[in-house]
Design a protein around this motif. Structure first.
Motif, PDB file in Angstrom:
ATOM      1  N   THR A 134      24.665   9.776  77.560  1.00 36.41           N
ATOM      2  CA  THR A 134      23.219   9.849  77.343  1.00 36.41           C
ATOM      3  C   THR A 134      22.504   8.528  77.627  1.00 36.41           C
TER       4      THR A 134
ATOM      5  N   THR B 242      20.825  14.344  78.384  1.00 41.17           N
ATOM      6  CA  THR B 242      20.791  14.705  76.972  1.00 41.17           C
ATOM      7  C   THR B 242      22.135  15.324  76.616  1.00 41.17           C
ATOM      8  N   ARG B 243      22.660  14.972  75.471  1.00 42.18           N
ATOM      9  CA  ARG B 243      23.934  15.540  75.049  1.00 42.18           C
ATOM     10  C   ARG B 243      23.870  17.073  75.086  1.00 42.18           C
TER      11      ARG B 243
END
Length: 306
Positions: free
Chosen positions: A20, A62-63
């Motif tokens: 991220t 984004t995770r």
């Protein structure tokens, strides 16, 4: 370990927390260090998606994002598929590690050649129902046995080539030399170049390429007046181990090209282990290559201790 899956011609990676802090562009250029031309092709041909959509290349991941790469497209093999019995040490969608026997080249040296390990690898891939261009990442001499790494996709091949250059792929060899080596371990740093008097031979030469071989004596074979050594390479010059030990005055047993005895039908050299981190998942891989010589050359060796 990074969670991944294959879906047809697409490879899906679930973005982990540690990704991220960078973007898709940074992943390809600076983490994987893929060639610029390949990145351009992936981008222009829309072979990269994030969550099923055309990506913003400079947006932070984004995770949990799903990165999708179209890697598994039909591609004609550069080696003619030809059946030969093979010993598969590891295989997944990206990598193939084979145990090369003696008397077989790693790859074709002339058009139409079909008796190499690359031909066998191409047949193996074809017989599994896929049309992919398997590529060797490194090579072994014709009469050297052991682990050889192949890539099954262009991106994996590019990343593995770079990992090899940066010494992130560790290859361990076992060799038997003529004579008893007194020094228990050492680092041989001697440049290697062509022998202008012989088309095949190499030699230690001040004008040659840098070559570094690390070695450790594993066993003194006093009755046979030989030494079993374990070696690892910091460079990958042609015939490197053979040339370095010959220059030491301890040529490999069976290596008549470099002054070795005729104790065996080939040079006593075996690529016994290969270690690397998987280019996509980060998984630590370690493969041992069993000995295949008949009659045996290497005796009473527990591969798990190497």
């Amino acid at each position: 370990m990074v969670k991944t899956s294959r879906k047809g011609s697409w490879y899906e990676i679930v973005v982990p927390e540690e990704w991220t802090s960078f973007t898709l562009d940074q992943l390809l250029r600076h983490i994987w260090k893929a060639p610029k031309k390949m990145i351009h092709s992936l981008r222009m041909d829309q072979k990269v998606l994030v969550n099923g959509q055309s990506p913003e290349w400079n947006k932070l991941f984004t995770r949990g994002d799903k990165l999708q790469l179209r890697l598994f497209e039909e591609e004609e093999s550069s080696a003619v598929p030809a059946y030969h019995p093979i010993d598969v040490l590891f295989e997944d969608d990206h990598l193939l590690i084979l145990n090369k026997p003696a008397g077989m080249d790693t790859h074709p040296n002339e058009p139409g050649q079909t008796n190499t390990l690359a031909n066998a690898a191409a047949f193996h891939i074809q017989s599994s129902g896929e049309t992919l261009n398997v590529r060797h990442v490194h090579r072994l001499d014709r009469d050297t046995t052991g682990a050889v790494l192949f890539s099954k996709t262009a991106l994996a091949g590019a990343i593995l080539d770079r990992m090899l250059e940066e010494r992130q792929i560790k290859r361990t060899y076992l060799a038997i030399t003529d004579g008893l080596i007194k020094k228990k371990k050492g680092k041989i740093i001697k440049p290697i170049g062509r022998d202008r008097h012989h088309s095949v031979r190499r030699r230690v030469s001040p004008t040659g390429q840098k070559a570094v071989t690390n070695y450790e004596v594993t066993r003194l074979m006093r009755e046979e007046k030989k030494t079993l050594v374990r070696c690892s390479l910091e460079t990958g010059r042609t015939h490197q181990i053979r040339v370095h030990f010959s220059d030491m005055g301890h040529p490999l047993s069976g290596d008549t090209l470099y002054g070795g005895s005729s104790s065996y039908g080939r040079q006593a050299l075996h690529a016994v282990k290969i270690e690397l981190f998987h280019p996509f998942t980060g998984e630590a891989l370690s493969c041992h290559a069993p000995f295949k010589d008949n009659p045996e050359i290497f005796h009473n060796i527990d591969l798990s201790t190497i």
